[in-house]
Design a protein around this motif. Sequence first.
Motif, PDB file in Angstrom:
ATOM      1  N   GLY A  50     -38.070  60.448  -9.784  1.00 30.43           N
ATOM      2  CA  GLY A  50     -38.431  60.084 -11.152  1.00 30.43           C
ATOM      3  C   GLY A  50     -37.761  60.971 -12.197  1.00 30.43           C
ATOM      4  O   GLY A  50     -38.239  61.093 -13.331  1.00 30.43           O
ATOM      5  N   THR A  51     -36.643  61.556 -11.820  1.00 29.58           N
ATOM      6  CA  THR A  51     -35.891  62.454 -12.701  1.00 29.58           C
ATOM      7  C   THR A  51     -35.512  61.783 -14.016  1.00 29.58           C
ATOM      8  O   THR A  51     -35.651  62.372 -15.098  1.00 29.58           O
ATOM      9  CB  THR A  51     -34.573  62.872 -12.002  1.00 29.58           C
ATOM     10  N   THR A  52     -35.028  60.558 -13.917  1.00 32.33           N
ATOM     11  CA  THR A  52     -34.558  59.833 -15.096  1.00 32.33           C
ATOM     12  C   THR A  52     -35.737  59.528 -16.028  1.00 32.33           C
ATOM     13  O   THR A  52     -35.609  59.613 -17.254  1.00 32.33           O
ATOM     14  CB  THR A  52     -33.870  58.526 -14.657  1.00 32.33           C
ATOM     15  N   TRP A  53     -36.844  59.204 -15.440  1.00 27.05           N
ATOM     16  CA  TRP A  53     -38.070  58.923 -16.198  1.00 27.05           C
ATOM     17  C   TRP A  53     -38.494  60.171 -16.984  1.00 27.05           C
ATOM     18  O   TRP A  53     -38.691  60.138 -18.210  1.00 27.05           O
ATOM     19  CB  TRP A  53     -39.164  58.507 -15.214  1.00 27.05           C
ATOM     20  N   LEU A  58     -38.691  63.572 -21.914  1.00 25.29           N
ATOM     21  CA  LEU A  58     -38.406  64.839 -22.597  1.00 25.29           C
ATOM     22  C   LEU A  58     -37.451  64.649 -23.766  1.00 25.29           C
ATOM     23  O   LEU A  58     -37.626  65.270 -24.819  1.00 25.29           O
ATOM     24  CB  LEU A  58     -37.871  65.865 -21.595  1.00 25.29           C
ATOM     25  N   ASP A  59     -36.460  63.795 -23.619  1.00 29.49           N
ATOM     26  CA  ASP A  59     -35.560  63.548 -24.748  1.00 29.49           C
ATOM     27  C   ASP A  59     -36.342  62.925 -25.911  1.00 29.49           C
ATOM     28  O   ASP A  59     -36.102  63.258 -27.075  1.00 29.49           O
ATOM     29  CB  ASP A  59     -34.396  62.651 -24.323  1.00 29.49           C
ATOM     30  N   ASP A  73     -27.016  57.746 -26.717  1.00 31.98           N
ATOM     31  CA  ASP A  73     -26.038  57.943 -25.631  1.00 31.98           C
ATOM     32  C   ASP A  73     -26.732  57.675 -24.289  1.00 31.98           C
ATOM     33  O   ASP A  73     -27.962  57.569 -24.235  1.00 31.98           O
ATOM     34  CB  ASP A  73     -25.512  59.387 -25.677  1.00 31.98           C
ATOM     35  N   ALA A  74     -25.929  57.593 -23.233  1.00 33.99           N
ATOM     36  CA  ALA A  74     -26.495  57.374 -21.896  1.00 33.99           C
ATOM     37  C   ALA A  74     -27.277  58.610 -21.455  1.00 33.99           C
ATOM     38  O   ALA A  74     -26.944  59.741 -21.819  1.00 33.99           O
ATOM     39  CB  ALA A  74     -25.385  57.076 -20.894  1.00 33.99           C
ATOM     40  N   ILE A  75     -28.274  58.378 -20.635  1.00 30.59           N
ATOM     41  CA  ILE A  75     -29.158  59.466 -20.197  1.00 30.59           C
ATOM     42  C   ILE A  75     -28.372  60.601 -19.525  1.00 30.59           C
ATOM     43  O   ILE A  75     -28.701  61.771 -19.694  1.00 30.59           O
ATOM     44  CB  ILE A  75     -30.286  58.927 -19.272  1.00 30.59           C
ATOM     45  N   TYR A  76     -27.313  60.266 -18.784  1.00 27.72           N
ATOM     46  CA  TYR A  76     -26.557  61.334 -18.102  1.00 27.72           C
ATOM     47  C   TYR A  76     -25.726  62.169 -19.064  1.00 27.72           C
ATOM     48  O   TYR A  76     -25.214  63.215 -18.685  1.00 27.72           O
ATOM     49  CB  TYR A  76     -25.699  60.768 -16.965  1.00 27.72           C
ATOM     50  N   ASN A  77     -25.587  61.717 -20.324  1.00 26.78           N
ATOM     51  CA  ASN A  77     -24.955  62.562 -21.352  1.00 26.78           C
ATOM     52  C   ASN A  77     -26.002  63.304 -22.184  1.00 26.78           C
ATOM     53  O   ASN A  77     -25.757  64.406 -22.659  1.00 26.78           O
ATOM     54  CB  ASN A  77     -24.075  61.717 -22.274  1.00 26.78           C
ATOM     55  N   TYR A 221     -28.497  53.541 -16.253  1.00 23.40           N
ATOM     56  CA  TYR A 221     -27.260  53.871 -15.517  1.00 23.40           C
ATOM     57  C   TYR A 221     -26.286  52.702 -15.387  1.00 23.40           C
ATOM     58  O   TYR A 221     -25.297  52.797 -14.669  1.00 23.40           O
ATOM     59  CB  TYR A 221     -27.561  54.441 -14.116  1.00 23.40           C
ATOM     60  N   GLU A 222     -26.541  51.609 -16.093  1.00 21.65           N
ATOM     61  CA  GLU A 222     -25.617  50.479 -15.970  1.00 21.65           C
ATOM     62  C   GLU A 222     -24.278  50.753 -16.647  1.00 21.65           C
ATOM     63  O   GLU A 222     -23.308  50.021 -16.433  1.00 21.65           O
ATOM     64  CB  GLU A 222     -26.261  49.192 -16.513  1.00 21.65           C
TER      65      GLU A 222
END
Length: 276
Positions: A50-53, A58-59, A73-77, A221-222
């Motif tokens: 659930g890291t992305t969640w 948090l963001d 921006d995308a979550i990984y950025n 992540y798409e």
Amino acid sequence: SMGKDEVLRGKLVCLRDIPLYKSFVEGWPQVEAFQARHDDLLIATYPKSGTTWLSEILDAIYNDGNVEKCRRDAIYNRVPFLEFNAPAIPSGVELLEKTPSPRLVKTHLPVHLLPASFQEKDCKVIYMARNAKDVVVSYYYFYQMAKIHPDPGTLSEFLQAFMDGKVPVASIPTPASPQDPRREVQKILQFLGKEVAEERVAKILHHTSFQEMKKNPTANYETMPTALMDHSLSPFMRKGISGDWKNHFTVAQNEHFDHHYQQHMAGSDLCFQMEA
Ligand code: A3P
């Protein structure tokens, strides 16, 4: 350095005692030398917990519940992945160096492999975990769609590899996924010493619900290159529930897993809810 072909479905290699992607190990010197800042917040999890969640929550908190800002921006950025390294994509360390403080930092590293500067700078850490049975099922599907992984084989083979500590980052995940998201968000706010108005908290909860995140391209992540993540094989936002392992484990697999888990977790007082 490595080409894309070497990364796709490549074999895992060992970093100290943990199996990891070859390209991550190549980038390890930069990770080890990473300079944490005192106001960094580290989001530490075992993969598929659930890291992305948690990152999206948090963001949203860092933007005071102005959830529209989370779409920048995308979550990984927005929440760079510290040890990430792959050809043709900025590494986690590169992204972090360009990120203004206060930074959110994602990691799956076990604590003994964390860059020393996190401790030196006394950074706050939020560690989250999910029950191991749902993790392993989620991971099995993730292996299929995220091609930095070797081929997972059958579920049975994958279960054995997981129990043998042959998947990144080896050991079974330890401490619990947000069962009651509202309570968990309040706990996080308290930990951060931050106040967010009630109606903003409601916005955060809506914005970070599974259904919303599943259709949000900056969270799901798409936007990753299809060569690395193929959502047609299995979407990143797959089911988002507890207890899906029941749809996958045979009775024998479940008994074998329980037996392994009890041995592995003997002496731990951690207790996980295994279904909704
Ligand atoms: P499933 O594969 O069981 O659906 P990570 O971000 O650590 O890789 O974890 C991914 C898992 O978290 C996936 O689990 C994904 O669906 C689930 N997930 C992501 N966002 C979620 C949300 N807002 N609510 C519930 N589950 C979520």
